[in-house]
Design an enzyme around this catalytic site. Sequence first.
Site, PDB file in Angstrom:
ATOM      1  N   SER A  26      15.073 -46.371  31.349  1.00  0.00           N
ATOM      2  CA  SER A  26      15.305 -47.798  31.518  1.00  0.00           C
ATOM      3  C   SER A  26      16.796 -48.353  31.438  1.00  0.00           C
ATOM      4  CB  SER A  26      14.526 -48.589  30.401  1.00  0.00           C
ATOM      5  OG  SER A  26      14.728 -49.802  30.184  1.00  0.00           O
ATOM      6  N   TYR A  74      11.650 -49.157  20.887  1.00  0.00           N
ATOM      7  CA  TYR A  74      11.204 -48.686  22.254  1.00  0.00           C
ATOM      8  C   TYR A  74      12.711 -48.064  22.964  1.00  0.00           C
ATOM      9  CZ  TYR A  74      10.640 -49.479  27.339  1.00  0.00           C
ATOM     10  OH  TYR A  74      10.553 -49.495  28.597  1.00  0.00           O
ATOM     11  N   LYS A  87      14.077 -44.774  25.376  1.00  0.00           N
ATOM     12  CA  LYS A  87      14.551 -44.630  26.636  1.00  0.00           C
ATOM     13  C   LYS A  87      15.756 -44.100  26.695  1.00  0.00           C
ATOM     14  CE  LYS A  87      10.826 -45.796  28.396  1.00  0.00           C
ATOM     15  NZ  LYS A  87      10.461 -45.224  29.428  1.00  0.00           N
TER      16      LYS A  87
HETATM   17  N1  NAI Z   1       7.986 -52.838  33.719  1.00  0.00           N
HETATM   18  C1  NAI Z   1       9.428 -52.629  33.107  1.00  0.00           C
HETATM   19  O1  NAI Z   1       9.938 -53.808  33.249  1.00  0.00           O
HETATM   20  C2  NAI Z   1      10.059 -51.297  32.926  1.00  0.00           C
HETATM   21  C3  NAI Z   1       9.274 -50.007  32.533  1.00  0.00           C
HETATM   22  N2  NAI Z   1       9.894 -49.091  32.440  1.00  0.00           N
HETATM   23  C4  NAI Z   1       9.056 -47.726  31.821  1.00  0.00           C
HETATM   24  O2  NAI Z   1       8.401 -47.526  33.083  1.00  0.00           O
HETATM   25  C5  NAI Z   1       7.257 -46.670  32.677  1.00  0.00           C
HETATM   26  C6  NAI Z   1       6.206 -47.435  33.358  1.00  0.00           C
HETATM   27  O3  NAI Z   1       5.588 -48.438  32.807  1.00  0.00           O
HETATM   28  P1  NAI Z   1       5.057 -49.720  33.737  1.00  0.00           P
HETATM   29  O4  NAI Z   1       4.594 -49.253  34.887  1.00  0.00           O
HETATM   30  O5  NAI Z   1       6.003 -50.780  33.651  1.00  0.00           O
HETATM   31  O6  NAI Z   1       3.813 -50.386  32.632  1.00  0.00           O
HETATM   32  P2  NAI Z   1       2.282 -49.825  32.786  1.00  0.00           P
HETATM   33  O7  NAI Z   1       1.725 -50.397  31.289  1.00  0.00           O
HETATM   34  O8  NAI Z   1       1.722 -50.444  33.952  1.00  0.00           O
HETATM   35  O9  NAI Z   1       2.293 -48.526  32.821  1.00  0.00           O
HETATM   36  C7  NAI Z   1       2.459 -47.370  31.801  1.00  0.00           C
HETATM   37  C8  NAI Z   1       1.528 -46.502  32.121  1.00  0.00           C
HETATM   38  O10 NAI Z   1       1.661 -45.711  31.116  1.00  0.00           O
HETATM   39  C9  NAI Z   1       0.197 -45.044  30.666  1.00  0.00           C
HETATM   40  N3  NAI Z   1       0.079 -44.664  29.204  1.00  0.00           N
HETATM   41  C10 NAI Z   1       0.411 -45.367  28.198  1.00  0.00           C
HETATM   42  N4  NAI Z   1       0.378 -44.602  27.099  1.00  0.00           N
HETATM   43  C11 NAI Z   1      -0.226 -43.412  27.634  1.00  0.00           C
HETATM   44  C12 NAI Z   1      -0.459 -42.448  27.055  1.00  0.00           C
HETATM   45  N5  NAI Z   1      -0.499 -41.984  25.565  1.00  0.00           N
HETATM   46  N6  NAI Z   1      -0.920 -41.178  27.780  1.00  0.00           N
HETATM   47  C13 NAI Z   1      -1.020 -41.349  29.080  1.00  0.00           C
HETATM   48  N7  NAI Z   1      -0.575 -42.535  29.931  1.00  0.00           N
HETATM   49  C14 NAI Z   1      -0.338 -43.363  29.047  1.00  0.00           C
HETATM   50  C15 NAI Z   1      -0.662 -46.427  30.991  1.00  0.00           C
HETATM   51  O11 NAI Z   1      -1.827 -46.018  30.846  1.00  0.00           O
HETATM   52  C16 NAI Z   1       0.052 -46.826  32.297  1.00  0.00           C
HETATM   53  O12 NAI Z   1      -0.517 -46.358  33.303  1.00  0.00           O
HETATM   54  C17 NAI Z   1       7.166 -46.960  31.163  1.00  0.00           C
HETATM   55  O13 NAI Z   1       7.695 -45.632  30.766  1.00  0.00           O
HETATM   56  C18 NAI Z   1       8.142 -48.197  30.828  1.00  0.00           C
HETATM   57  O14 NAI Z   1       8.935 -47.772  29.615  1.00  0.00           O
HETATM   58  C19 NAI Z   1      11.414 -48.812  32.068  1.00  0.00           C
HETATM   59  C20 NAI Z   1      12.115 -50.007  32.360  1.00  0.00           C
HETATM   60  C21 NAI Z   1      11.448 -51.046  32.863  1.00  0.00           C
HETATM   61  C1  LIG Z   2       8.842 -53.721  28.763  1.00  0.00           C
HETATM   62  C2  LIG Z   2      10.202 -54.912  29.188  1.00  0.00           C
HETATM   63  O1  LIG Z   2       9.818 -55.729  30.137  1.00  0.00           O
HETATM   64  C3  LIG Z   2      11.168 -53.753  30.035  1.00  0.00           C
HETATM   65  O2  LIG Z   2      11.071 -52.537  29.639  1.00  0.00           O
HETATM   66  C4  LIG Z   2      12.261 -51.959  29.651  1.00  0.00           C
HETATM   67  O3  LIG Z   2      12.590 -50.648  29.471  1.00  0.00           O
HETATM   68  C5  LIG Z   2      13.353 -53.266  30.210  1.00  0.00           C
HETATM   69  O4  LIG Z   2      14.233 -53.211  29.147  1.00  0.00           O
HETATM   70  C6  LIG Z   2      12.436 -54.343  30.208  1.00  0.00           C
HETATM   71  O5  LIG Z   2      12.804 -54.997  28.983  1.00  0.00           O
END
Ligand code: NAI
Ligand SMILES: C[C@H](O)[C@@H]1OC(=O)[C@H](O)[C@@H]1O
Length: 255
Positions: free
Chosen positions: A145, A158, A162
């Site tokens: 991230s 968090y 990251k």
């Molecule tokens: N949405 C954002 O702004 C950002 C997201 N990220 C990272 O991207 C990755 C994906 O997140 P998003 O798609 O945004 O959110 P999301 O909530 O849609 O996806 C997260 C996924 O991880 C799964 N998950 C959570 N806990 C779990 C576990 N214990 N075992 C297996 N799967 C699990 C969830 O079921 C979901 O499919 C995360 O690592 C998040 O930190 C990084 C930077 C920004």
């Molecule tokens: C969950 C936040 O919106 C998202 O997660 C990250 O890793 C980025 O910093 C954003 O803040």
Amino acid sequence: MTKLLEGKTVLVTGASAGIGRAAAIGAARHGADVAINFSRDVAGAESAVAEIEKLGQRGLAVKGDVSDPETATDFVARAVEAFGKVDVFVNNAGICPFHAFLDMPVETFERTMRVNLHGAYFMVQAAANQMVKQGHGGAIIAVSSISALVGGEYQTHYTPTKAGLHSLMQSTAIALGRYGIRCNSVLPGTILTDINKDDLADDEKRRYMEGRVPLGRLGQPDDLEGPIVFLASDLARYVTGASLLVDGGAFVNLQ
Ligand SMILES: NC(=O)C1=CN([C@@H]2O[C@H](COP(=O)(O)OP(=O)(O)OC[C@H]3O[C@@H](n4cnc5c(N)ncnc54)[C@H](O)[C@@H]3O)[C@@H](O)[C@H]2O)C=CC1
Ligand SMILES: C[C@H](O)[C@@H]1OC(=O)[C@H](O)[C@@H]1O
């Protein structure tokens, strides 16, 4: 369209929704068979597999909580059983339960560490062991991230996970380079997914976050598709230990 991952097997964690789902479907669009890990959302996992199959590729969904180290070996074994190999591993699963620092519940801190960082460590290790056994290299991509580089008042539990993922890719790039395994991370900015739905439901906060982005909008999950496919592909054959910001320019926007 040139398919960049033809003949490859790609594994993605946490891929029933959000960025993981976009990465999995993007990999299939580029010719890969794709195994996804998911924790609870059976319908989301099944529909991701259906989309992968609609693209003419093989798909597999394996249930498991990444905070349990056994999930890692099980996921890799099930993927190998189905597709015979692992060429690319995308560590995506993560949580971000926004909370203030001074009264952070111990269980929220520990759960975030276990899912985001411990889970990633064991997943990357299991995938790497399989790639070493196969003897023809591979690519590992961590969804880190922008938060690896900057802080967040309600993300004190968090952001270290990251930064830890970013660092893990740097160290595994060294440990695995001799096996032809490349390790890189993507650093997304704010991408509209379930992880921040509640946080961004606050209009003022959402407008503030949008205003920080030089490209003028928050990200969508499929904005990560190209960067992840690129790092997974042979186009990135001399790229390892690198990180790629995918944030619409938010990080460099001081004033
Ligand atoms: N949405 C954002 O702004 C950002 C997201 N990220 C990272 O991207 C990755 C994906 O997140 P998003 O798609 O945004 O959110 P999301 O909530 O849609 O996806 C997260 C996924 O991880 C799964 N998950 C959570 N806990 C779990 C576990 N214990 N075992 C297996 N799967 C699990 C969830 O079921 C979901 O499919 C995360 O690592 C998040 O930190 C990084 C930077 C920004
Ligand atoms: C969950 C936040 O919106 C998202 O997660 C990250 O890793 C980025 O910093 C954003 O803040």
